[in-house]
Design a protein around this motif. Structure first.
Motif, PDB file in Angstrom:
ATOM      1  N   UNK A 283       0.651   7.380   9.823  1.00 35.39           N
ATOM      2  CA  UNK A 283       0.254   6.218  10.639  1.00 35.39           C
ATOM      3  C   UNK A 283      -0.327   5.057   9.832  1.00 35.39           C
ATOM      4  N   UNK A 284      -0.721   5.337   8.565  1.00 34.37           N
ATOM      5  CA  UNK A 284      -1.461   4.325   7.815  1.00 34.37           C
ATOM      6  C   UNK A 284      -0.816   3.914   6.495  1.00 34.37           C
ATOM      7  N   UNK A 285       0.131   4.725   5.964  1.00 31.32           N
ATOM      8  CA  UNK A 285       0.608   4.465   4.598  1.00 31.32           C
ATOM      9  C   UNK A 285       1.260   3.101   4.450  1.00 31.32           C
ATOM     10  N   UNK A 286       1.971   2.647   5.474  1.00 37.96           N
ATOM     11  CA  UNK A 286       2.628   1.346   5.386  1.00 37.96           C
ATOM     12  C   UNK A 286       1.607   0.220   5.244  1.00 37.96           C
ATOM     13  N   UNK A 287       0.524   0.311   6.033  1.00 38.31           N
ATOM     14  CA  UNK A 287      -0.498  -0.724   5.979  1.00 38.31           C
ATOM     15  C   UNK A 287      -1.317  -0.655   4.695  1.00 38.31           C
ATOM     16  N   UNK A 288      -1.351   0.520   4.051  1.00 35.46           N
ATOM     17  CA  UNK A 288      -2.126   0.661   2.820  1.00 35.46           C
ATOM     18  C   UNK A 288      -1.353   0.220   1.580  1.00 35.46           C
ATOM     19  N   UNK A 289      -0.061  -0.026   1.720  1.00 38.45           N
ATOM     20  CA  UNK A 289       0.730  -0.457   0.567  1.00 38.45           C
ATOM     21  C   UNK A 289       0.180  -1.753  -0.018  1.00 38.45           C
ATOM     22  N   UNK A 290      -0.164  -2.700   0.839  1.00 33.93           N
ATOM     23  CA  UNK A 290      -0.695  -3.970   0.344  1.00 33.93           C
ATOM     24  C   UNK A 290      -2.062  -3.798  -0.305  1.00 33.93           C
ATOM     25  N   UNK A 291      -2.893  -2.928   0.286  1.00 28.87           N
ATOM     26  CA  UNK A 291      -4.216  -2.685  -0.287  1.00 28.87           C
ATOM     27  C   UNK A 291      -4.085  -2.137  -1.699  1.00 28.87           C
ATOM     28  N   UNK A 292      -3.169  -1.179  -1.905  1.00 28.59           N
ATOM     29  CA  UNK A 292      -2.994  -0.599  -3.239  1.00 28.59           C
ATOM     30  C   UNK A 292      -2.260  -1.545  -4.175  1.00 28.59           C
ATOM     31  N   UNK A 293      -1.473  -2.427  -3.646  1.00 26.46           N
ATOM     32  CA  UNK A 293      -0.855  -3.448  -4.488  1.00 26.46           C
ATOM     33  C   UNK A 293      -1.930  -4.344  -5.101  1.00 26.46           C
ATOM     34  N   UNK A 294      -2.922  -4.722  -4.280  1.00 29.08           N
ATOM     35  CA  UNK A 294      -4.040  -5.528  -4.771  1.00 29.08           C
ATOM     36  C   UNK A 294      -4.884  -4.737  -5.754  1.00 29.08           C
ATOM     37  N   UNK A 295      -5.167  -3.479  -5.418  1.00 32.95           N
ATOM     38  CA  UNK A 295      -5.971  -2.643  -6.315  1.00 32.95           C
ATOM     39  C   UNK A 295      -5.289  -2.474  -7.668  1.00 32.95           C
ATOM     40  N   UNK A 296      -3.990  -2.222  -7.659  1.00 32.07           N
ATOM     41  CA  UNK A 296      -3.267  -2.038  -8.930  1.00 32.07           C
ATOM     42  C   UNK A 296      -3.327  -3.314  -9.772  1.00 32.07           C
ATOM     43  N   UNK A 297      -3.173  -4.476  -9.111  1.00 33.30           N
ATOM     44  CA  UNK A 297      -3.186  -5.751  -9.841  1.00 33.30           C
ATOM     45  C   UNK A 297      -4.525  -5.978 -10.534  1.00 33.30           C
ATOM     46  N   UNK A 298      -5.607  -5.816  -9.812  1.00 30.48           N
ATOM     47  CA  UNK A 298      -6.925  -6.127 -10.380  1.00 30.48           C
ATOM     48  C   UNK A 298      -7.451  -4.992 -11.253  1.00 30.48           C
TER      49      UNK A 298
ATOM     50  N   UNK B 241      -8.924 -13.856 -12.171  1.00 29.50           N
ATOM     51  CA  UNK B 241      -7.571 -13.330 -11.959  1.00 29.50           C
ATOM     52  C   UNK B 241      -7.011 -13.723 -10.590  1.00 29.50           C
ATOM     53  N   UNK B 242      -7.896 -14.096  -9.673  1.00 26.15           N
ATOM     54  CA  UNK B 242      -7.406 -14.546  -8.366  1.00 26.15           C
ATOM     55  C   UNK B 242      -6.567 -15.814  -8.502  1.00 26.15           C
ATOM     56  N   UNK B 243      -6.861 -16.603  -9.553  1.00 23.78           N
ATOM     57  CA  UNK B 243      -6.087 -17.830  -9.763  1.00 23.78           C
ATOM     58  C   UNK B 243      -4.650 -17.507 -10.139  1.00 23.78           C
ATOM     59  N   UNK B 244      -4.463 -16.333 -10.745  1.00 23.29           N
ATOM     60  CA  UNK B 244      -3.105 -15.940 -11.155  1.00 23.29           C
ATOM     61  C   UNK B 244      -2.400 -15.099 -10.093  1.00 23.29           C
ATOM     62  N   UNK B 245      -3.109 -14.821  -9.042  1.00 21.27           N
ATOM     63  CA  UNK B 245      -2.523 -13.985  -7.969  1.00 21.27           C
ATOM     64  C   UNK B 245      -1.430 -14.754  -7.226  1.00 21.27           C
ATOM     65  N   UNK B 246      -0.260 -14.156  -7.135  1.00 24.35           N
ATOM     66  CA  UNK B 246       0.860 -14.791  -6.454  1.00 24.35           C
ATOM     67  C   UNK B 246       1.347 -13.970  -5.262  1.00 24.35           C
ATOM     68  N   UNK B 247       0.741 -12.817  -5.065  1.00 22.93           N
ATOM     69  CA  UNK B 247       1.135 -11.986  -3.932  1.00 22.93           C
ATOM     70  C   UNK B 247       2.458 -11.285  -4.130  1.00 22.93           C
ATOM     71  N   UNK B 248       2.864 -11.102  -5.384  1.00 20.53           N
ATOM     72  CA  UNK B 248       4.134 -10.426  -5.641  1.00 20.53           C
ATOM     73  C   UNK B 248       4.080  -8.988  -5.123  1.00 20.53           C
ATOM     74  N   UNK B 249       5.121  -8.603  -4.436  1.00 20.63           N
ATOM     75  CA  UNK B 249       5.220  -7.232  -3.928  1.00 20.63           C
ATOM     76  C   UNK B 249       4.479  -6.986  -2.640  1.00 20.63           C
ATOM     77  N   UNK B 250       3.795  -8.000  -2.141  1.00 20.97           N
ATOM     78  CA  UNK B 250       3.059  -7.823  -0.879  1.00 20.97           C
ATOM     79  C   UNK B 250       4.036  -7.815   0.299  1.00 20.97           C
TER      80      UNK B 250
END
Length: 764
Positions: free
Chosen positions: A640-655, A680-689
């Motif tokens: 029920x939650x893995x799809x919504x957590x993909x973006x959270x872990x994408x952010x975690x992996x980046x930072x 690093x937020x200045x370089x954030x482009x949201x790739x893979x989100x």
């Protein structure tokens, strides 16, 4: 039980004896026609008569006796002549354990004195309206008429034994002579309500009329209290002679009344000492006893109604503004249920199936309509689109109304008025949304949520509904995050300096969820808190560190509750007890598990919205997620939650990868990590989100709001106005509670979710 002895002779009679004689005749069995000069004598009683306080207290205690419950009193009336003489002496001495009210209840069916005093009251109020100044005798007679009418009407309503209030006898006897200015076929309920409302709408509140205005408002509350004898849902057979009559008044009069009541609320006129309607006691050997200063009703203190005499002092603390608000709410939320019998009205529908059906509907409430159409005095009658208003509308200074609400929102009735305006009046809602000082309204309501343990659940709920309505506007959501608060003195857990209003709102809403989870356990309160947070999420700007931490802690708190419920549900299934039964959430964990699944998904939607639309502006949110990233791990592969957590872990992996690559001298600190996140937020482009459809909640009032509002309004009036309805026949119905075993499941990733609300109370 006949009439009392003749009037004491003019020169010999003391004022008290004259008053007691006249009132004794009023409750006796002798009928005085409308044409009798008796009514003028009754209404022209002097202003400053006094009685011992113990008599008044005894009267208060014994006022509710009803003759059919008192057989011994009936037996004592075998000999009418001796009984009435004995009764008169007892009344004078003040040692009676019966009250004249009993006499009126027994004799009113024959004398029709209640309807006659109501007619005289209507005439007095009409004369007050037409009088050019305060010199008219109507201004001295009207308080007496109001006081007598209120006392006996309240008593008879409380003790009625019929659903149609026949015991009020609101019509004259056919044999009664009437003056030329009155028709026997005239509906007295309509006459008195027209006169009372006309007085409110047309007579200015000023020194000398303020106490009379308050007495008229008190009378309307009493006349409308017939609603307390009906169920919470109005039915087609319910009869409310006075409130129904108020609903039939002309729209021009209704608009004037709504204007006056709101103006009283805004201007908050204060009684001067000389015109106060409060009651003053004196004890011991002091010469004074009890009087209503500068009011003709002073002579009627032997008939104390319990809202005028209160040991708690509640009555004396009431104001004209508060009474005006109560009357406005009573009139605005009343619903008249009408039945249509298709079998009798073939013109409505010729379908043979529908001819056998009887349908009901609620007629339009003119007071509600007038409140919804109130406009700002600052705008021209022709709106910006050039559309002229064909109907008369009420115009008030929205700026003053806004400021008054901001000062009064600790009061539950004021919160309901604000709800009525932001939900029903689009013009006022637009005005609120463009104000740059949203804290004027939001801060007192946030303080109410902060002190939730000292508030009723319905008070809390109405505040949350208002927040949900306001959060539907993107401009509002953006503005509250840019409005900085120097401090929040009432927040005790920590010092909040230079925090944005939006951050404080996030903190308080999450705190309310936590309180609800441990105390109230109301699914709809949870839903409204989370719905408001979800609406705010895409517009979050520089969320404070504390608010960001609380947001992640909210997920942790709900996840622990979810895991516990999942464990209980699995144990039951594994033990073979799959048929879960129960009438509450606590007794059916599978239902509660489904609800908390939705709650966790909404929280993840909130985090997704911030990370997707506002990550560079919210480094503290990124830091809070990184600091507590372990709380998300158990749900990473959970369907029920893995799809919504993909973006959270994408952010975690980046930072995580970029911060781990840094080699810093010395130890890591919060400041160093936060600065790296900002960089690093200045370089954030949201790739893979992954982009999800933005989750939006809208508030929709349920189709049967009267089930909530009619009981709710009367609960507030009875609780806060000082009125006390004491008869056993008065059952103050509770606000109904929604069935929590079949909640509507929230569907994720839809454009708009409607939050149905209005049935709320404590669920355990």
């Amino acid at each position: 039980m006949g009439g009392l002895p003749s009037t004491p002779r003019g020169g010999e009679a003391r004022p008290q004896e004259t008053a007691e004689y006249l009132i004794g005749e009023f409750v006796g069995e002798k009928s005085f026609p409308l044409t009798s000069d008796y009514w003028q004598k009754l209404l022209e009683l002097p202003l400053d008569l006094r009685w011992p306080a113990h008599r008044v207290r005894r009267a208060c205690q014994l006022f509710g006796l009803f003759p059919h419950k008192d057989a011994s009193f009936k037996k004592s009336g075998a000999n009418h002549s001796s009984a009435k003489l004995k009764y008169y002496k007892i009344m004078i001495s003040g040692t009676s354990e019966r009250l004249w009210s009993c006499y009126l209840a027994m004799n009113n069916c024959k004398t029709r004195h209640l309807v006659k005093i109501l007619i005289n009251l209507a005439w007095c109020l009409q004369e007050c309206v037409s009088a050019s100044d305060m010199e008219s005798t109507a201004f001295s007679k009207a308080p007496n008429a109001l006081f007598i009418s209120s006392v006996f009407l309240k008593y008879l309503i409380e003790n009625t034994r019929s659903d149609n209030f026949e015991e009020l006898y609101l019509s004259l006897d056919e044999t009664d002579p009437v003056p030329n200015n009155f028709s026997k076929g005239q509906h007295v309920g309509s006459l008195i309500m027209f006169s009372a409302l006309n007085f409110i709408g047309k007579v200015d509140v000023r020194p000398g009329t303020d106490h009379l205005h308050q007495e008229v408002l008190n009378f309307i509350v009493i006349a409308s209290s017939t609603q307390l004898l009906s169920g919470p849902t109005p039915g087609p057979n319910d009869i409310h002679p006075f409130t129904d009559a108020a609903m039939t008044q002309e729209s021009s009069l209704v608009n004037m009344v709504v204007h006056r009541l709101l103006l009283n609320y805004i201007t908050r006129p204060q009684f001067s000492v000389n015109t106060s309607s409060s009651i003053l006691f004196s004890e011991g050997n002091q010469p004074g006893v009890l009087r209503r200063v500068s009011s003709a009703a002073a002579s009627l203190v032997l008939f104390p109604i319990n809202y005028l005499v209160s040991s708690t002092g509640e009555a004396s603390r009431r104001s004209l503004a508060e009474d005006s608000l109560h009357v406005l709410l009573i009139l605005s939320y009343y619903r008249k249920c009408v039945s249509v019998d298709y079998a009798k009205d073939n013109s409505l529908n010729n379908n043979s199936e529908s001819l056998q059906k009887e349908e009901t509907y609620f007629s339009e409430n003119p007071f509600c309509k007038a409140l919804q159409n109130v406009m700002d005095v600052e705008f021209d009658r022709v709106d910006v689109e050039g559309n002229a208003h064909s109907e008369p509308v009420t115009r008030l200074p929205f700026a003053s109304l806004f400021d008054t609400l901001g000062m009064s929102l600790a009061n539950e009735a004021s919160v309901l008025l604000l709800y009525s305006l932001v939900h029903g009046n689009s013009k006022f809602l637009e005005y609120v949304l463009v104000r740059t000082d949203a804290d004027t309204l939001l801060m007192p309501m946030l303080e109410t949520l902060y002190n939730a343990s000292n508030r009723t659940s319905n008070h809390i709920y109405m505040v949350l509904v208002i927040f949900l309505i306001l959060s539907q506007d993107s401009t509002f959501n953006a503005s509250i995050h840019r409005l900085m608060l120097p401090n929040v003195p009432w927040y005790k857990e920590r010092i909040l300096n230079q925090s944005s209003l939006g951050s404080l709102m996030v903190v308080i809403l999450i705190r309310t969820v936590k309180y609800n989870l441990s105390k109230l356990r109301d699914v709809y309160l949870h839903t409204n808190c989370l719905a408001t947070l979800a609406n705010m999420a895409p517009h979050v700007y520089k969320l404070s560190a504390y608010a960001s931490q609380r947001l992640v802690s909210l997920f942790d708190m709900l996840s622990r509750k979810y895991n516990k419920l999942a464990e209980i549900t699995n144990e039951k299934i594994n033990s073979g007890d799959g048929a879960l039964r129960g009438d509450s959430l606590a007794e059916d964990p599978s239902v509660e598990l489904h609800i908390y699944t939705d709650f966790l998904r909404i929280v993840l939607e909130i985090l997704n919205a911030i990370l997707t639309y506002a990550l560079p502006r919210n480094p503290e949110v990124v830091y809070a997620i990184m600091h507590r990233q372990e709380v998300f791990l158990p749900f990473k592969t959970h369907p029920p939650f893995n799809e919504l957590l993909e973006n959270v872990y994408n952010v975690l992996d980046f930072f995580n990868s970029r911060i781990d690559a840094q080699k810093l001298d010395g130890e890591w600190s919060v400041e160093k990590v936060l600065q790296l996140i900002i960089d690093y937020s200045r370089a954030w482009r949201g790739d893979g989100m992954k982009t999800f459809t933005q989750l939006r909640f809208t508030y929709e009032q349920e189709s049967n709001p009267e089930e909530f509002f009619i009981p709710y309004v009367w609960q507030m009036v009875v609780s806060h106005s000082g009125f006390a309805f004491t008869a056993s026949s008065i059952n103050l119905f509770p606000v109904p509670v929604k069935d929590v075993n079949s909640p509507e499941a929230e569907k994720p990733h839809t454009d708009e979710l409607k939050v149905h609300a209005l049935q709320v109370d404590t669920l355990v």
